[in-house]
Write a protein that holds these residues in place. Structure first.
Motif, PDB file in Angstrom:
ATOM      1  N   VAL A 181      30.969  37.190  24.474  1.00 45.24           N
ATOM      2  CA  VAL A 181      30.671  38.306  23.553  1.00 45.24           C
ATOM      3  C   VAL A 181      31.368  39.573  24.066  1.00 45.24           C
ATOM      4  O   VAL A 181      31.199  39.961  25.223  1.00 45.24           O
ATOM      5  N   THR A 182      32.152  40.203  23.205  1.00 41.22           N
ATOM      6  CA  THR A 182      32.899  41.407  23.594  1.00 41.22           C
ATOM      7  C   THR A 182      32.701  42.475  22.535  1.00 41.22           C
ATOM      8  O   THR A 182      32.790  42.194  21.337  1.00 41.22           O
ATOM      9  N   ARG A 183      32.448  43.709  23.004  1.00 40.12           N
ATOM     10  CA  ARG A 183      32.322  44.829  22.068  1.00 40.12           C
ATOM     11  C   ARG A 183      33.609  45.660  22.105  1.00 40.12           C
ATOM     12  O   ARG A 183      34.120  45.951  23.184  1.00 40.12           O
ATOM     13  N   ARG A 184      34.124  45.995  20.934  1.00 40.20           N
ATOM     14  CA  ARG A 184      35.347  46.798  20.864  1.00 40.20           C
ATOM     15  C   ARG A 184      35.132  47.968  19.910  1.00 40.20           C
ATOM     16  O   ARG A 184      34.502  47.801  18.867  1.00 40.20           O
ATOM     17  N   GLU A 185      35.694  49.113  20.268  1.00 40.85           N
ATOM     18  CA  GLU A 185      35.676  50.254  19.344  1.00 40.85           C
ATOM     19  C   GLU A 185      37.017  50.269  18.619  1.00 40.85           C
ATOM     20  O   GLU A 185      38.047  50.592  19.204  1.00 40.85           O
ATOM     21  N   LEU A 186      37.013  49.853  17.344  1.00 42.08           N
ATOM     22  CA  LEU A 186      38.217  49.935  16.524  1.00 42.08           C
ATOM     23  C   LEU A 186      38.312  51.366  15.992  1.00 42.08           C
ATOM     24  O   LEU A 186      37.521  52.221  16.389  1.00 42.08           O
ATOM     25  N   THR A 187      39.248  51.635  15.096  1.00 43.81           N
ATOM     26  CA  THR A 187      39.378  53.028  14.641  1.00 43.81           C
ATOM     27  C   THR A 187      38.118  53.485  13.912  1.00 43.81           C
ATOM     28  O   THR A 187      37.567  54.544  14.217  1.00 43.81           O
ATOM     29  N   GLU A 188      37.636  52.668  12.962  1.00 44.55           N
ATOM     30  CA  GLU A 188      36.496  53.111  12.152  1.00 44.55           C
ATOM     31  C   GLU A 188      35.314  52.153  12.221  1.00 44.55           C
ATOM     32  O   GLU A 188      34.389  52.256  11.425  1.00 44.55           O
ATOM     33  N   LEU A 189      35.382  51.204  13.139  1.00 48.03           N
ATOM     34  CA  LEU A 189      34.323  50.188  13.226  1.00 48.03           C
ATOM     35  C   LEU A 189      34.013  49.875  14.681  1.00 48.03           C
ATOM     36  O   LEU A 189      34.921  49.869  15.520  1.00 48.03           O
ATOM     37  N   THR A 190      32.744  49.574  14.943  1.00 47.93           N
ATOM     38  CA  THR A 190      32.377  48.949  16.216  1.00 47.93           C
ATOM     39  C   THR A 190      32.322  47.451  15.932  1.00 47.93           C
ATOM     40  O   THR A 190      31.633  47.024  15.002  1.00 47.93           O
ATOM     41  N   ALA A 191      33.074  46.678  16.719  1.00 52.39           N
ATOM     42  CA  ALA A 191      33.182  45.244  16.410  1.00 52.39           C
ATOM     43  C   ALA A 191      32.745  44.411  17.603  1.00 52.39           C
ATOM     44  O   ALA A 191      33.063  44.725  18.761  1.00 52.39           O
ATOM     45  N   PHE A 192      32.009  43.347  17.319  1.00 54.48           N
ATOM     46  CA  PHE A 192      31.631  42.371  18.341  1.00 54.48           C
ATOM     47  C   PHE A 192      32.341  41.064  18.021  1.00 54.48           C
ATOM     48  O   PHE A 192      32.290  40.596  16.873  1.00 54.48           O
ATOM     49  N   THR A 193      32.990  40.495  19.020  1.00 57.04           N
ATOM     50  CA  THR A 193      33.572  39.169  18.825  1.00 57.04           C
ATOM     51  C   THR A 193      32.863  38.207  19.774  1.00 57.04           C
ATOM     52  O   THR A 193      32.359  38.616  20.829  1.00 57.04           O
ATOM     53  N   ALA A 194      32.832  36.936  19.393  1.00 62.08           N
ATOM     54  CA  ALA A 194      32.152  35.934  20.217  1.00 62.08           C
ATOM     55  C   ALA A 194      32.720  34.564  19.887  1.00 62.08           C
ATOM     56  O   ALA A 194      33.430  34.391  18.887  1.00 62.08           O
ATOM     57  N   ARG A 195      32.414  33.604  20.757  1.00 62.25           N
ATOM     58  CA  ARG A 195      32.889  32.235  20.542  1.00 62.25           C
ATOM     59  C   ARG A 195      31.683  31.313  20.650  1.00 62.25           C
ATOM     60  O   ARG A 195      30.828  31.485  21.525  1.00 62.25           O
ATOM     61  N   ARG A 196      31.624  30.343  19.728  1.00 65.82           N
ATOM     62  CA  ARG A 196      30.486  29.413  19.794  1.00 65.82           C
ATOM     63  C   ARG A 196      30.744  28.363  20.884  1.00 65.82           C
ATOM     64  O   ARG A 196      31.832  27.823  20.954  1.00 65.82           O
TER      65      ARG A 196
END
Ligand code: SAM
Length: 196
Positions: A181-196
Motif C-alpha cells: 500500500v502506497t500513498r501518493r500526492e498527485l496534482t489534485e488527488l491523494t491516491a492510494f495504490t495497492a496489490r492483492r
C-alpha cells in the motif's frame, strides 16, 4: 438519491454524492470538465488485455480514457442511473452497470485492476466497499483509490479534502486486505495504490 456516507454518518442528498435529476446531470458535466484523469490513468498503467473495473464512474471521464488503453475489458459500477446514461454516451465500449462499491455484481477475481476516483468518501460503508474491491481483484492485481487532495487542489475542491484520520482509515483498511500500500500526492488527488 439519499445516502449516508461513512465520512459524515449523516443522511445526505447532493448532486455530487449520488447525482440524480437535472442537478445531477449538471454536476456530471462539471465533473467531466474538472476531474482530470490523466495522472490516474498513467499511475494505473493498464497493460494489453487487462480487465479493468471503475467503481463510481460518474459521467464516464475515466472509463472513456480506459477504453483508449490496450485494456481487454473496461467495466464500471455506479449507483446513479443519470451518471450511467451520461457515461454510456461517453464510453460506449465500456460495460457500465448500476451497482455500488459494496455490491458490484461482478465475480470473484474478475479484474486485473480496480480503480475508484472521488468516490470512496461517499460510500455508506468503507469496510464493505474495500472487502468487495478485494473480492473482485485477482491475486496479484492492482487497486487504486483516489480522493480530492494532492499537491495543488483546485480552490473549488478544497472543501472536499478529507481529514487525516479519515485518509488513515482508507490506508489502514487497504493494508488489512492488500500488500504494497502506497500513498501518493498527485496534482489534485491523494491516491492510494495497492496489490492483492
Ligand atoms: C463526485 S462523483 C465522481 C465521478 C468520477 N469518478 C469522477 O472522478 O469524475 C462520485 C460518484 O460516485 C458515485 N457513488 C456514490 N456512492 C457510491 C457507492 N456507494 N458506490 C459506488 N459509487 C458511488 C456517485 O454516483 C458518483 O457518480
Amino acid at each position: 438519491m439519499e445516502t449516508r456516507p461513512w465520512t459524515s454518518g449523516q443522511a445526505t442528498r447532493s448532486a455530487f454524492i449520488v447525482p440524480d435529476g437535472l442537478r445531477g446531470r449538471l454536476a456530471g458535466r462539471l465533473m467531466l470538465r474538472m476531474n482530470r484523469q490523466d495522472e490516474v490513468a498513467a499511475l494505473l498503467g493498464v497493460r494489453p488485455g487487462e480487465r479493468v473495473l471503475e467503481i463510481g464512474y460518474g459521467p464516464g471521464g475515466l472509463v472513456r480514457r480506459l477504453t483508449r488503453t490496450p485494456a481487454g475489458r473496461v467495466c464500471g459500477v455506479d449507483p446513479s442511473p443519470e451518471m450511467r446514461a451520461m457515461a454510456v454516451k461517453h464510453a460506449p465500449r465500456a460495460e457500465l452497470r448500476l451497482g455500488s462499491a459494496a455490491d458490484t455484481g461482478f465475480g470473484d477475481a474478475e479484474f486485473d485492476c480496480v480503480v475508484s476516483v472521488n468516490s470512496v468518501a461517499l460510500w455508506p460503508c468503507l469496510e464493505s466497499g474495500l472487502d468487495e474491491l478485494r473480492r473482485v481483484t485477482r491475486p496479484g492485481g492492482r487497486v487504486l483509490i483516489a480522493w480530492h487532495g494532492g499537491r495543488r487542489p483546485p480552490r473549488v475542491a478544497r472543501r472536499f479534502r478529507l481529514p487525516d484520520d479519515q485518509l488513515r482509515r482508507v490506508e489502514d483498511g487497504l493494508r488489512r486486505r492488500f500488500a504494497d500500500v502506497t500513498r501518493r500526492e498527485l496534482t489534485e488527488l491523494t491516491a492510494f495504490t495497492a496489490r492483492r
